[in-house]
Write a protein that holds these residues in place. Structure first.
Motif, PDB file in Angstrom:
ATOM      1  N   TYR A 127      55.131 -87.000  17.846  1.00  0.00           N
ATOM      2  CA  TYR A 127      54.484 -88.063  17.078  1.00  0.00           C
ATOM      3  C   TYR A 127      53.822 -87.431  15.863  1.00  0.00           C
ATOM      4  O   TYR A 127      53.195 -86.385  15.976  1.00  0.00           O
ATOM      5  CB  TYR A 127      53.439 -88.691  18.003  1.00  0.00           C
ATOM      6  CG  TYR A 127      52.313 -89.459  17.358  1.00  0.00           C
ATOM      7  CD1 TYR A 127      52.425 -90.820  17.161  1.00  0.00           C
ATOM      8  CD2 TYR A 127      51.140 -88.832  16.986  1.00  0.00           C
ATOM      9  CE1 TYR A 127      51.378 -91.541  16.605  1.00  0.00           C
ATOM     10  CE2 TYR A 127      50.090 -89.542  16.427  1.00  0.00           C
ATOM     11  CZ  TYR A 127      50.220 -90.898  16.237  1.00  0.00           C
ATOM     12  OH  TYR A 127      49.195 -91.614  15.691  1.00  0.00           O
ATOM     13  N   GLN A 128      54.011 -88.034  14.700  1.00  0.00           N
ATOM     14  CA  GLN A 128      53.311 -87.586  13.504  1.00  0.00           C
ATOM     15  C   GLN A 128      52.314 -88.663  13.116  1.00  0.00           C
ATOM     16  O   GLN A 128      52.682 -89.813  12.898  1.00  0.00           O
ATOM     17  CB  GLN A 128      54.294 -87.319  12.363  1.00  0.00           C
ATOM     18  CG  GLN A 128      55.155 -86.109  12.627  1.00  0.00           C
ATOM     19  CD  GLN A 128      55.987 -85.725  11.417  1.00  0.00           C
ATOM     20  OE1 GLN A 128      56.328 -86.542  10.581  1.00  0.00           O
ATOM     21  NE2 GLN A 128      56.322 -84.453  11.345  1.00  0.00           N
TER      22      GLN A 128
ATOM     23  N   ASP B 195      61.787 -89.957  10.712  1.00  0.00           N
ATOM     24  CA  ASP B 195      60.779 -91.018  10.828  1.00  0.00           C
ATOM     25  C   ASP B 195      61.276 -92.406  10.456  1.00  0.00           C
ATOM     26  O   ASP B 195      60.631 -93.400  10.755  1.00  0.00           O
ATOM     27  CB  ASP B 195      59.538 -90.664  10.020  1.00  0.00           C
ATOM     28  CG  ASP B 195      59.796 -90.568   8.525  1.00  0.00           C
ATOM     29  OD1 ASP B 195      60.934 -90.838   8.073  1.00  0.00           O
ATOM     30  OD2 ASP B 195      58.863 -90.211   7.797  1.00  0.00           O
TER      31      ASP B 195
ATOM     32  N   PRO C 126      51.816 -94.169  11.884  1.00  0.00           N
ATOM     33  CA  PRO C 126      52.303 -93.163  12.817  1.00  0.00           C
ATOM     34  C   PRO C 126      53.817 -93.196  12.928  1.00  0.00           C
ATOM     35  O   PRO C 126      54.436 -94.252  12.828  1.00  0.00           O
ATOM     36  CB  PRO C 126      51.673 -93.564  14.147  1.00  0.00           C
ATOM     37  CG  PRO C 126      51.538 -95.049  14.062  1.00  0.00           C
ATOM     38  CD  PRO C 126      51.273 -95.332  12.597  1.00  0.00           C
ATOM     39  N   ASP C 127      54.402 -92.018  13.109  1.00  0.00           N
ATOM     40  CA  ASP C 127      55.848 -91.875  13.217  1.00  0.00           C
ATOM     41  C   ASP C 127      56.191 -91.216  14.540  1.00  0.00           C
ATOM     42  O   ASP C 127      55.767 -90.089  14.803  1.00  0.00           O
ATOM     43  CB  ASP C 127      56.389 -91.029  12.065  1.00  0.00           C
ATOM     44  CG  ASP C 127      56.068 -91.637  10.710  1.00  0.00           C
ATOM     45  OD1 ASP C 127      56.190 -92.864  10.569  1.00  0.00           O
ATOM     46  OD2 ASP C 127      55.705 -90.883   9.800  1.00  0.00           O
TER      47      ASP C 127
ATOM     48  N   PHE D 224      61.822 -84.516   9.678  1.00  0.00           N
ATOM     49  CA  PHE D 224      61.448 -85.369  10.808  1.00  0.00           C
ATOM     50  C   PHE D 224      62.114 -86.735  10.629  1.00  0.00           C
ATOM     51  O   PHE D 224      61.998 -87.355   9.572  1.00  0.00           O
ATOM     52  CB  PHE D 224      59.924 -85.530  10.877  1.00  0.00           C
ATOM     53  CG  PHE D 224      59.447 -86.152  12.154  1.00  0.00           C
ATOM     54  CD1 PHE D 224      59.287 -85.380  13.292  1.00  0.00           C
ATOM     55  CD2 PHE D 224      59.163 -87.504  12.235  1.00  0.00           C
ATOM     56  CE1 PHE D 224      58.848 -85.943  14.487  1.00  0.00           C
ATOM     57  CE2 PHE D 224      58.723 -88.075  13.419  1.00  0.00           C
ATOM     58  CZ  PHE D 224      58.565 -87.292  14.548  1.00  0.00           C
TER      59      PHE D 224
ATOM     60  N   SER E 261      59.243 -79.468  18.164  1.00  0.00           N
ATOM     61  CA  SER E 261      59.165 -80.756  17.476  1.00  0.00           C
ATOM     62  C   SER E 261      57.888 -81.470  17.868  1.00  0.00           C
ATOM     63  O   SER E 261      57.436 -81.391  19.012  1.00  0.00           O
ATOM     64  CB  SER E 261      60.359 -81.631  17.846  1.00  0.00           C
ATOM     65  OG  SER E 261      60.270 -82.896  17.211  1.00  0.00           O
ATOM     66  N   GLU E 262      57.333 -82.174  16.915  1.00  0.00           N
ATOM     67  CA  GLU E 262      56.229 -83.073  17.233  1.00  0.00           C
ATOM     68  C   GLU E 262      56.815 -84.305  17.910  1.00  0.00           C
ATOM     69  O   GLU E 262      57.874 -84.783  17.539  1.00  0.00           O
ATOM     70  CB  GLU E 262      55.488 -83.484  15.962  1.00  0.00           C
ATOM     71  CG  GLU E 262      54.698 -82.362  15.347  1.00  0.00           C
ATOM     72  CD  GLU E 262      53.936 -82.821  14.114  1.00  0.00           C
ATOM     73  OE1 GLU E 262      52.697 -82.832  14.183  1.00  0.00           O
ATOM     74  OE2 GLU E 262      54.577 -83.158  13.106  1.00  0.00           O
TER      75      GLU E 262
ATOM     76  N   ASP F 123      55.289 -80.432  20.542  1.00  0.00           N
ATOM     77  CA  ASP F 123      53.937 -80.322  20.007  1.00  0.00           C
ATOM     78  C   ASP F 123      53.185 -81.606  20.342  1.00  0.00           C
ATOM     79  O   ASP F 123      53.500 -82.670  19.825  1.00  0.00           O
ATOM     80  CB  ASP F 123      54.027 -80.123  18.499  1.00  0.00           C
ATOM     81  CG  ASP F 123      52.675 -80.005  17.815  1.00  0.00           C
ATOM     82  OD1 ASP F 123      51.668 -80.493  18.376  1.00  0.00           O
ATOM     83  OD2 ASP F 123      52.620 -79.453  16.710  1.00  0.00           O
TER      84      ASP F 123
ATOM     85  N   CYS G 220      50.595 -89.343  10.505  1.00  0.00           N
ATOM     86  CA  CYS G 220      50.464 -89.898   9.151  1.00  0.00           C
ATOM     87  C   CYS G 220      51.087 -91.283   9.036  1.00  0.00           C
ATOM     88  O   CYS G 220      50.824 -91.996   8.092  1.00  0.00           O
ATOM     89  CB  CYS G 220      51.073 -88.945   8.134  1.00  0.00           C
ATOM     90  SG  CYS G 220      52.813 -88.609   8.419  1.00  0.00           S
TER      91      CYS G 220
ATOM     92  N   GLN H 261      48.458 -83.602  18.504  1.00  0.00           N
ATOM     93  CA  GLN H 261      47.886 -84.831  17.958  1.00  0.00           C
ATOM     94  C   GLN H 261      47.986 -86.023  18.914  1.00  0.00           C
ATOM     95  O   GLN H 261      47.159 -86.921  18.876  1.00  0.00           O
ATOM     96  CB  GLN H 261      48.592 -85.175  16.642  1.00  0.00           C
ATOM     97  CG  GLN H 261      47.897 -86.221  15.860  1.00  0.00           C
ATOM     98  CD  GLN H 261      48.216 -86.145  14.388  1.00  0.00           C
ATOM     99  OE1 GLN H 261      47.379 -86.508  13.603  1.00  0.00           O
ATOM    100  NE2 GLN H 261      49.378 -85.680  13.997  1.00  0.00           N
TER     101      GLN H 261
END
Length: 110
Positions: free
Chosen positions: A41-42, A7, A46-47, A5, A38-39, A71, A44, A74
């Protein structure tokens, strides 16, 4: 197969070349790809997926007739100021994975 990813923190390379290089390193040809997920946004970080990366990913998928899946489990349902995070990128995925925010919290009544 998984692509890192982009990030900009754990992975400093945020260019779309990272995606292309990963495919080349793993000897994956575009015609062998049915879909890319693909996400947007992640959480963790945030990314967030870089805008230019997302747009190039969509163009790559369109060029090679690959299904683009975002995705939104979240980050969907208004958590980023738009209904879905991918809307910040100016792209249109073929499929959206949703969850969490689509469920209504219920509580039992005596």
């Amino acid at each position: 197969m998984q692509v890192p990813f982009p990030d900009g923190f754990k992975n400093p390379d945020t260019s779309f070349d990272l995606f292309l290089k990963t495919l080349a390193d793993k000897h994956v040809q575009p015609e062998d790809i049915a879909g890319v997920m693909s996400e947007s946004y992640q959480g963790c970080g945030p990314d967030f997926l870089p805008v230019e990366y997302a747009q190039k990913l969509e163009a790559f998928c369109r060029k090679h007739d690959i299904v683009l899946i975002m995705d939104e489990v979240q980050a969907g349902f208004g958590r980023t100021g738009k209904m879905f995070t991918f809307q910040h990128y100016g792209i249109q995925p073929d499929l959206i994975a949703c969850g969490k925010g689509s469920a209504r919290r219920c509580r039992s009544r005596p």
